[in-house]
Write an enzyme that holds these catalytic residues in place. Structure first.
Site, PDB file in Angstrom:
ATOM      1  N   THR A  44      -0.525   2.649   6.128  1.00 49.47           N
ATOM      2  CA  THR A  44      -0.676   3.176   7.650  1.00 49.47           C
ATOM      3  C   THR A  44       0.496   3.158   8.459  1.00 49.47           C
ATOM      4  O   THR A  44       0.807   4.147   9.225  1.00 49.47           O
ATOM      5  CB  THR A  44      -1.658   2.174   8.490  1.00 49.47           C
ATOM      6  OG1 THR A  44      -1.016   0.845   8.383  1.00 49.47           O
ATOM      7  CG2 THR A  44      -3.015   2.354   8.003  1.00 49.47           C
ATOM      8  N   HIS A  61       6.795  -1.772   2.861  1.00 47.59           N
ATOM      9  CA  HIS A  61       6.734  -3.044   3.340  1.00 47.59           C
ATOM     10  C   HIS A  61       5.600  -3.819   2.412  1.00 47.59           C
ATOM     11  O   HIS A  61       5.095  -3.345   1.664  1.00 47.59           O
ATOM     12  CB  HIS A  61       6.007  -3.163   4.928  1.00 47.59           C
ATOM     13  CG  HIS A  61       4.830  -2.628   4.759  1.00 47.59           C
ATOM     14  ND1 HIS A  61       4.591  -1.013   5.201  1.00 47.59           N
ATOM     15  CD2 HIS A  61       3.519  -2.705   5.020  1.00 47.59           C
ATOM     16  CE1 HIS A  61       3.418  -0.461   5.309  1.00 47.59           C
ATOM     17  NE2 HIS A  61       2.613  -1.859   5.171  1.00 47.59           N
ATOM     18  N   ASN A 113       0.960  -1.315  -0.072  1.00 46.81           N
ATOM     19  CA  ASN A 113      -0.177  -0.067   0.074  1.00 46.81           C
ATOM     20  C   ASN A 113       1.022   1.325   0.129  1.00 46.81           C
ATOM     21  O   ASN A 113       1.786   1.319   0.776  1.00 46.81           O
ATOM     22  CB  ASN A 113      -0.927   0.068   0.935  1.00 46.81           C
ATOM     23  CG  ASN A 113      -1.972  -1.215   1.279  1.00 46.81           C
ATOM     24  OD1 ASN A 113      -2.336  -1.560   0.354  1.00 46.81           O
ATOM     25  ND2 ASN A 113      -1.924  -1.946   2.321  1.00 46.81           N
ATOM     26  N   HIS A 144       6.729   3.109   6.391  1.00 52.19           N
ATOM     27  CA  HIS A 144       8.091   2.371   6.131  1.00 52.19           C
ATOM     28  C   HIS A 144       7.768   1.347   5.058  1.00 52.19           C
ATOM     29  O   HIS A 144       6.762   0.311   5.608  1.00 52.19           O
ATOM     30  CB  HIS A 144       8.601   1.700   7.453  1.00 52.19           C
ATOM     31  CG  HIS A 144      10.011   1.010   7.292  1.00 52.19           C
ATOM     32  ND1 HIS A 144      11.030   1.389   7.939  1.00 52.19           N
ATOM     33  CD2 HIS A 144      10.193  -0.048   6.415  1.00 52.19           C
ATOM     34  CE1 HIS A 144      12.034   0.537   7.938  1.00 52.19           C
ATOM     35  NE2 HIS A 144      11.683  -0.332   6.770  1.00 52.19           N
TER      36      HIS A 144
HETATM   37  P1  AMP Z   1      -0.320  -1.041   5.904  1.00 56.77           P
HETATM   38  O1  AMP Z   1      -1.757  -0.550   6.347  1.00 56.77           O
HETATM   39  O2  AMP Z   1      -0.188  -1.353   4.435  1.00 56.77           O
HETATM   40  O3  AMP Z   1       0.675   0.301   5.907  1.00 56.77           O
HETATM   41  O4  AMP Z   1       0.214  -2.180   6.593  1.00 56.77           O
HETATM   42  C1  AMP Z   1       0.795  -2.071   7.883  1.00 56.77           C
HETATM   43  C2  AMP Z   1       0.643  -3.349   8.607  1.00 56.77           C
HETATM   44  O5  AMP Z   1       1.282  -3.135   9.891  1.00 56.77           O
HETATM   45  C3  AMP Z   1      -0.915  -3.675   9.057  1.00 56.77           C
HETATM   46  O6  AMP Z   1      -1.525  -4.697   8.449  1.00 56.77           O
HETATM   47  C4  AMP Z   1      -0.778  -3.755  10.593  1.00 56.77           C
HETATM   48  O7  AMP Z   1      -1.667  -4.824  11.053  1.00 56.77           O
HETATM   49  C5  AMP Z   1       0.748  -4.055  10.661  1.00 56.77           C
HETATM   50  N1  AMP Z   1       1.160  -3.730  12.157  1.00 56.77           N
HETATM   51  C6  AMP Z   1       0.947  -2.568  12.973  1.00 56.77           C
HETATM   52  N2  AMP Z   1       1.664  -2.767  14.053  1.00 56.77           N
HETATM   53  C7  AMP Z   1       2.231  -3.888  13.909  1.00 56.77           C
HETATM   54  C8  AMP Z   1       3.229  -4.583  15.032  1.00 56.77           C
HETATM   55  N3  AMP Z   1       3.683  -4.009  16.014  1.00 56.77           N
HETATM   56  N4  AMP Z   1       3.728  -5.913  14.723  1.00 56.77           N
HETATM   57  C9  AMP Z   1       3.173  -6.465  13.349  1.00 56.77           C
HETATM   58  N5  AMP Z   1       2.489  -5.687  12.582  1.00 56.77           N
HETATM   59  C10 AMP Z   1       1.946  -4.780  12.737  1.00 56.77           C
HETATM   60 ZN    ZN Z   2      11.210   3.049   9.070  1.00 54.15          ZN
END
Ligand code: AMP
Ligand code: ZN
Length: 112
Positions: free
Chosen positions: A93, A98, A85, A96
């Site tokens: 969200t 991913h 995303n 960084h």
């Molecule tokens: P995005 O919405 O594409 O930015 O993905 C961020 C993802 O990070 C989401 O699917 C969250 O569930 C995941 N996330 C947020 N905090 C953590 C955490 N502490 N450990 C593992 N995953 C996380």
């Molecule tokens: Zn970072």
């Protein structure tokens, strides 16, 4: 800089690690959207795919090369989906870069 995934990579915030090498870290998503839901990140802080450039593309390539290794380790023999995303409209969200690896079932809701 206050970045959740940088803190996870440094071990300051706990995660369920799946894979690590010099440039790449992978861990289970805390809020899974599939039976297998893993996040693959570069250790270098890159905000999103929109911030990829000639200087950091080699690190992103290493992330891409790690994804099939991680999928194999996770037993995703029948395929999987990779999602990244980007920005507000993309629903990002955590700022960084991913890649979500989603699998362990036939993925519903194809968007493209
Ligand atoms: P995005 O919405 O594409 O930015 O993905 C961020 C993802 O990070 C989401 O699917 C969250 O569930 C995941 N996330 C947020 N905090 C953590 C955490 N502490 N450990 C593992 N995953 C996380
Ligand atoms: Zn970072």
């Amino acid at each position: 800089m206050d970045c959740l995934f940088c803190a996870i990579i440094k071990g300051e915030i706990p995660s369920k690690k799946v894979y690590e090498d010099d440039n790449v870290y992978a861990f289970y998503d805390i809020n899974p959207n599939a039976p297998v839901h893993v996040l693959v990140v570069p250790k270098q802080h890159i905000e999103s795919l929109d911030a990829v450039n000639a200087d950091n593309a080699s690190v992103v390539s290493l992330v891409m090369q790690a994804i099939p290794k991680i999928a194999s380790q996770l037993g995703l023999k029948n395929g999987y989906r990779v999602v990244s995303n980007i920005g507000e409209d993309g629903g990002q969200t955590v700022k960084h870069l991913h890649f979500h690896i989603l699998g362990g079932t036939k993925m519903p809701d194809k968007v493209c």
